[in-house]
Design a protein around this motif. Structure first.
Motif, PDB file in Angstrom:
ATOM      1  N   TYR A 158       0.836  -1.204   0.000  1.00 28.10           N
ATOM      2  CA  TYR A 158       0.000   0.000   0.000  1.00 28.10           C
ATOM      3  C   TYR A 158       0.868   1.250   0.000  1.00 28.10           C
ATOM      4  O   TYR A 158       0.650   2.186  -0.782  1.00 28.10           O
ATOM      5  CB  TYR A 158      -0.920  -0.023   1.221  1.00 28.10           C
ATOM      6  CG  TYR A 158      -1.662   1.273   1.475  1.00 28.10           C
ATOM      7  CD1 TYR A 158      -2.471   1.841   0.497  1.00 28.10           C
ATOM      8  CD2 TYR A 158      -1.550   1.924   2.701  1.00 28.10           C
ATOM      9  CE1 TYR A 158      -3.156   3.030   0.743  1.00 28.10           C
ATOM     10  CE2 TYR A 158      -2.228   3.105   2.956  1.00 28.10           C
ATOM     11  CZ  TYR A 158      -3.031   3.656   1.980  1.00 28.10           C
ATOM     12  OH  TYR A 158      -3.699   4.835   2.224  1.00 28.10           O
ATOM     13  N   ALA A 159       1.870   1.283   0.881  1.00 28.00           N
ATOM     14  CA  ALA A 159       2.760   2.444   0.938  1.00 28.00           C
ATOM     15  C   ALA A 159       3.464   2.657  -0.396  1.00 28.00           C
ATOM     16  O   ALA A 159       3.630   3.794  -0.855  1.00 28.00           O
ATOM     17  CB  ALA A 159       3.786   2.264   2.060  1.00 28.00           C
ATOM     18  N   ALA A 160       3.864   1.564  -1.043  1.00 26.28           N
ATOM     19  CA  ALA A 160       4.552   1.670  -2.334  1.00 26.28           C
ATOM     20  C   ALA A 160       3.626   2.240  -3.414  1.00 26.28           C
ATOM     21  O   ALA A 160       4.058   3.041  -4.256  1.00 26.28           O
ATOM     22  CB  ALA A 160       5.076   0.298  -2.759  1.00 26.28           C
ATOM     23  N   VAL A 161       2.356   1.847  -3.402  1.00 29.07           N
ATOM     24  CA  VAL A 161       1.392   2.380  -4.376  1.00 29.07           C
ATOM     25  C   VAL A 161       1.187   3.875  -4.154  1.00 29.07           C
ATOM     26  O   VAL A 161       1.167   4.662  -5.106  1.00 29.07           O
ATOM     27  CB  VAL A 161       0.051   1.624  -4.275  1.00 29.07           C
ATOM     28  CG1 VAL A 161      -1.043   2.344  -5.066  1.00 29.07           C
ATOM     29  CG2 VAL A 161       0.192   0.204  -4.781  1.00 29.07           C
ATOM     30  N   VAL A 162       1.057   4.277  -2.895  1.00 30.93           N
ATOM     31  CA  VAL A 162       0.881   5.701  -2.595  1.00 30.93           C
ATOM     32  C   VAL A 162       2.105   6.488  -3.039  1.00 30.93           C
ATOM     33  O   VAL A 162       1.989   7.567  -3.640  1.00 30.93           O
ATOM     34  CB  VAL A 162       0.619   5.916  -1.089  1.00 30.93           C
ATOM     35  CG1 VAL A 162       0.586   7.418  -0.773  1.00 30.93           C
ATOM     36  CG2 VAL A 162      -0.699   5.261  -0.675  1.00 30.93           C
ATOM     37  N   ALA A 163       3.290   5.953  -2.778  1.00 35.68           N
ATOM     38  CA  ALA A 163       4.524   6.634  -3.176  1.00 35.68           C
ATOM     39  C   ALA A 163       4.596   6.783  -4.690  1.00 35.68           C
ATOM     40  O   ALA A 163       4.924   7.857  -5.219  1.00 35.68           O
ATOM     41  CB  ALA A 163       5.734   5.865  -2.651  1.00 35.68           C
ATOM     42  N   GLU A 164       4.300   5.712  -5.405  1.00 34.98           N
ATOM     43  CA  GLU A 164       4.379   5.749  -6.863  1.00 34.98           C
ATOM     44  C   GLU A 164       3.393   6.756  -7.449  1.00 34.98           C
ATOM     45  O   GLU A 164       3.758   7.569  -8.322  1.00 34.98           O
ATOM     46  CB  GLU A 164       4.076   4.361  -7.426  1.00 34.98           C
ATOM     47  CG  GLU A 164       4.044   4.316  -8.952  1.00 34.98           C
ATOM     48  CD  GLU A 164       3.474   3.027  -9.487  1.00 34.98           C
ATOM     49  OE1 GLU A 164       3.169   2.987 -10.701  1.00 34.98           O
ATOM     50  OE2 GLU A 164       3.305   2.061  -8.714  1.00 34.98           O
ATOM     51  N   LEU A 165       2.151   6.726  -6.979  1.00 39.25           N
ATOM     52  CA  LEU A 165       1.109   7.560  -7.577  1.00 39.25           C
ATOM     53  C   LEU A 165       1.205   9.018  -7.154  1.00 39.25           C
ATOM     54  O   LEU A 165       0.774   9.912  -7.897  1.00 39.25           O
ATOM     55  CB  LEU A 165      -0.270   7.001  -7.227  1.00 39.25           C
ATOM     56  CG  LEU A 165      -0.602   5.630  -7.819  1.00 39.25           C
ATOM     57  CD1 LEU A 165      -1.939   5.123  -7.294  1.00 39.25           C
ATOM     58  CD2 LEU A 165      -0.631   5.701  -9.347  1.00 39.25           C
ATOM     59  N   SER A 166       1.743   9.268  -5.981  1.00 40.01           N
ATOM     60  CA  SER A 166       1.867  10.650  -5.509  1.00 40.01           C
ATOM     61  C   SER A 166       3.205  11.276  -5.889  1.00 40.01           C
ATOM     62  O   SER A 166       3.344  12.506  -5.865  1.00 40.01           O
ATOM     63  CB  SER A 166       1.703  10.708  -3.984  1.00 40.01           C
ATOM     64  OG  SER A 166       2.803  10.074  -3.335  1.00 40.01           O
ATOM     65  N   GLY A 167       4.188  10.416  -6.211  1.00 41.19           N
ATOM     66  CA  GLY A 167       5.523  10.927  -6.504  1.00 41.19           C
ATOM     67  C   GLY A 167       6.246  11.413  -5.266  1.00 41.19           C
ATOM     68  O   GLY A 167       7.203  12.177  -5.368  1.00 41.19           O
ATOM     69  N   ARG A 168       5.807  10.947  -4.090  1.00 34.85           N
ATOM     70  CA  ARG A 168       6.425  11.365  -2.833  1.00 34.85           C
ATOM     71  C   ARG A 168       6.951  10.135  -2.092  1.00 34.85           C
ATOM     72  O   ARG A 168       6.420   9.039  -2.257  1.00 34.85           O
ATOM     73  CB  ARG A 168       5.410  12.097  -1.944  1.00 34.85           C
ATOM     74  CG  ARG A 168       4.716  13.263  -2.626  1.00 34.85           C
ATOM     75  CD  ARG A 168       3.797  13.991  -1.655  1.00 34.85           C
ATOM     76  NE  ARG A 168       2.923  14.938  -2.333  1.00 34.85           N
ATOM     77  CZ  ARG A 168       2.105  15.777  -1.717  1.00 34.85           C
ATOM     78  NH1 ARG A 168       2.056  15.792  -0.383  1.00 34.85           N
ATOM     79  NH2 ARG A 168       1.331  16.598  -2.406  1.00 34.85           N
ATOM     80  N   PRO A 169       7.970  10.319  -1.270  1.00 38.41           N
ATOM     81  CA  PRO A 169       8.479   9.167  -0.511  1.00 38.41           C
ATOM     82  C   PRO A 169       7.498   8.759   0.581  1.00 38.41           C
ATOM     83  O   PRO A 169       7.125   9.568   1.439  1.00 38.41           O
ATOM     84  CB  PRO A 169       9.795   9.696   0.088  1.00 38.41           C
ATOM     85  CG  PRO A 169       9.618  11.183   0.138  1.00 38.41           C
ATOM     86  CD  PRO A 169       8.762  11.545  -1.037  1.00 38.41           C
ATOM     87  N   VAL A 170       7.052   7.520   0.528  1.00 41.03           N
ATOM     88  CA  VAL A 170       6.150   6.968   1.544  1.00 41.03           C
ATOM     89  C   VAL A 170       6.592   5.544   1.822  1.00 41.03           C
ATOM     90  O   VAL A 170       6.828   4.767   0.893  1.00 41.03           O
ATOM     91  CB  VAL A 170       4.681   6.969   1.077  1.00 41.03           C
ATOM     92  CG1 VAL A 170       3.780   6.320   2.132  1.00 41.03           C
ATOM     93  CG2 VAL A 170       4.194   8.385   0.770  1.00 41.03           C
ATOM     94  N   ALA A 171       6.699   5.181   3.095  1.00 42.86           N
ATOM     95  CA  ALA A 171       7.105   3.833   3.478  1.00 42.86           C
ATOM     96  C   ALA A 171       6.209   3.325   4.594  1.00 42.86           C
ATOM     97  O   ALA A 171       5.519   4.109   5.262  1.00 42.86           O
ATOM     98  CB  ALA A 171       8.563   3.829   3.937  1.00 42.86           C
ATOM     99  N   TYR A 172       6.210   2.027   4.790  1.00 32.60           N
ATOM    100  CA  TYR A 172       5.447   1.436   5.890  1.00 32.60           C
ATOM    101  C   TYR A 172       6.368   1.214   7.075  1.00 32.60           C
ATOM    102  O   TYR A 172       7.465   0.673   6.933  1.00 32.60           O
ATOM    103  CB  TYR A 172       4.832   0.101   5.471  1.00 32.60           C
ATOM    104  CG  TYR A 172       4.141  -0.610   6.615  1.00 32.60           C
ATOM    105  CD1 TYR A 172       3.061  -0.022   7.272  1.00 32.60           C
ATOM    106  CD2 TYR A 172       4.569  -1.869   7.049  1.00 32.60           C
ATOM    107  CE1 TYR A 172       2.425  -0.664   8.324  1.00 32.60           C
ATOM    108  CE2 TYR A 172       3.935  -2.523   8.094  1.00 32.60           C
ATOM    109  CZ  TYR A 172       2.865  -1.911   8.732  1.00 32.60           C
ATOM    110  OH  TYR A 172       2.239  -2.547   9.780  1.00 32.60           O
ATOM    111  N   GLN A 173       5.925   1.643   8.237  1.00 28.48           N
ATOM    112  CA  GLN A 173       6.676   1.430   9.471  1.00 28.48           C
ATOM    113  C   GLN A 173       5.864   0.506  10.375  1.00 28.48           C
ATOM    114  O   GLN A 173       4.798   0.889  10.874  1.00 28.48           O
ATOM    115  CB  GLN A 173       6.950   2.757  10.187  1.00 28.48           C
ATOM    116  CG  GLN A 173       7.770   2.585  11.464  1.00 28.48           C
ATOM    117  CD  GLN A 173       8.051   3.910  12.140  1.00 28.48           C
ATOM    118  OE1 GLN A 173       7.777   4.979  11.581  1.00 28.48           O
ATOM    119  NE2 GLN A 173       8.604   3.864  13.342  1.00 28.48           N
TER     120      GLN A 173
END
Length: 291
Positions: free
Chosen positions: A207-222
């Motif tokens: 999920y975090a990877a999809v959000v990062a890809e589509l938003s163009g922002r760094p997002v990771a799961y912690q």
């Protein structure tokens, strides 16, 4: 005979009624059961019958249903208070002689052993013992439960949870609403339980990877411990009792209890379920955050 939808001005109820009308059900054959008629003014303007009743006032439910109605009982949203509420609706439906009672339960039914499922399991027992023809709509998680937090996710660049590598077979809220509309508007569903979930289960790192890809922002799961998450949730104002429920849900996800993909939802819809990617795209577009 009408199709009566309780909680009709809530997010799910409105979608169910919209889908019924889109399917060609006549507006005067649909009844919106609501606490506040003012909130249903737009439905009344479309020709939908508005019936005023309150889960917490059993006497008000006496006129909520009529003989031959097909009823959708949308579960209450107040954890810990739902049993007397649901019991009052079920009793009123049985006394009225409704033709069908559909209930929005939880994925897994009796096998769902987490706290949030307790009242659903107990309600299922009341429904099946009522003597009324029934349908158990065992809904999985709405993807929107997670995408509602996208502003905070984008701000902090992190999705936080205690679910480990557990997977969630979520679908869009509109998918579950459409499935309920199918059951209410067509025949052959009596005394059945449907395990409703998305076609594909996803993990929180995915999920975090999809959000990062589509938003163009760094997002990771912690991934953190349940104790750490409880501290974070209560620290931002979530009541302790509900924070414990949320932590318990993630524990259930870690055990695989929300990953089931029976295919029932897609079969009722006659199409694939809405993907995680599609819902994230829609939500990011609404936030103006789509890359």
């Amino acid at each position: 005979m009408s199709i009566a939808v309780t909680g009709a001005t809530g997010q799910l109820g409105r979608l169910v009624i919209a889908d019924l009308l889109a399917r060609g059900v006549a507006p005067d054959a649909v009844a919106a059961v609501v606490r506040d008629s003012g909130k249903a003014a737009d439905l009344a303007a479309q020709g939908v019958e508005v019936r005023v009743a309150d889960y917490d006032a059993p006497d008000s439910l006496a006129g909520a249903f009529t003989a031959g109605d097909r009823v959708l009982l949308i579960s209450g949203n107040e954890v810990g208070r739902r049993m007397p509420q649901h019991s009052a609706v079920i009793d009123a439906a049985a006394k009225a002689g409704v033709a069908l009672l559909a209930y929005t339960s939880v994925l897994g039914g009796p096998a769902a052993d987490f706290t949030l499922a307790d009242e659903h399991r107990a309600t299922e027992e009341l429904v099946t013992a009522s003597g009324v023809p029934y349908v158990l709509l065992r809904n999985g998680w709405y993807t929107e439960v997670y995408t509602a937090n996208l502003p905070a996710v984008l701000e902090h660049g992190v999705v936080i949870g205690n679910a480990g590598e557990g997977r969630v077979a979520s679908a869009a809220r509109a998918d579950y609403a459409a499935a309920a509309a199918v059951v209410l508007a067509t025949d052959g569903h009596e005394n059945r339980a449907y395990e409703l979930s998305g076609d594909t289960a996803w993990s929180f790192p995915e999920y975090a990877a999809v959000v990062a890809e589509l938003s163009g922002r760094p997002v990771a799961y912690q991934d953190i411990s349940g104790e750490q998450r409880l501290e974070i949730l209560t620290g931002v104002g979530v009541p302790a009792a509900f924070a414990e429920v949320l932590v318990d849900v993630d524990n259930a996800i870690a055990r695989g209890l929300l990953a089931g993909t029976s295919g029932d939802l897609a079969r009722l819809l006659g199409r694939p379920t809405t993907t995680l990617r599609e819902t994230v795209t829609t939500e990011l577009r609404g936030l103006g955050a789509l890359a």
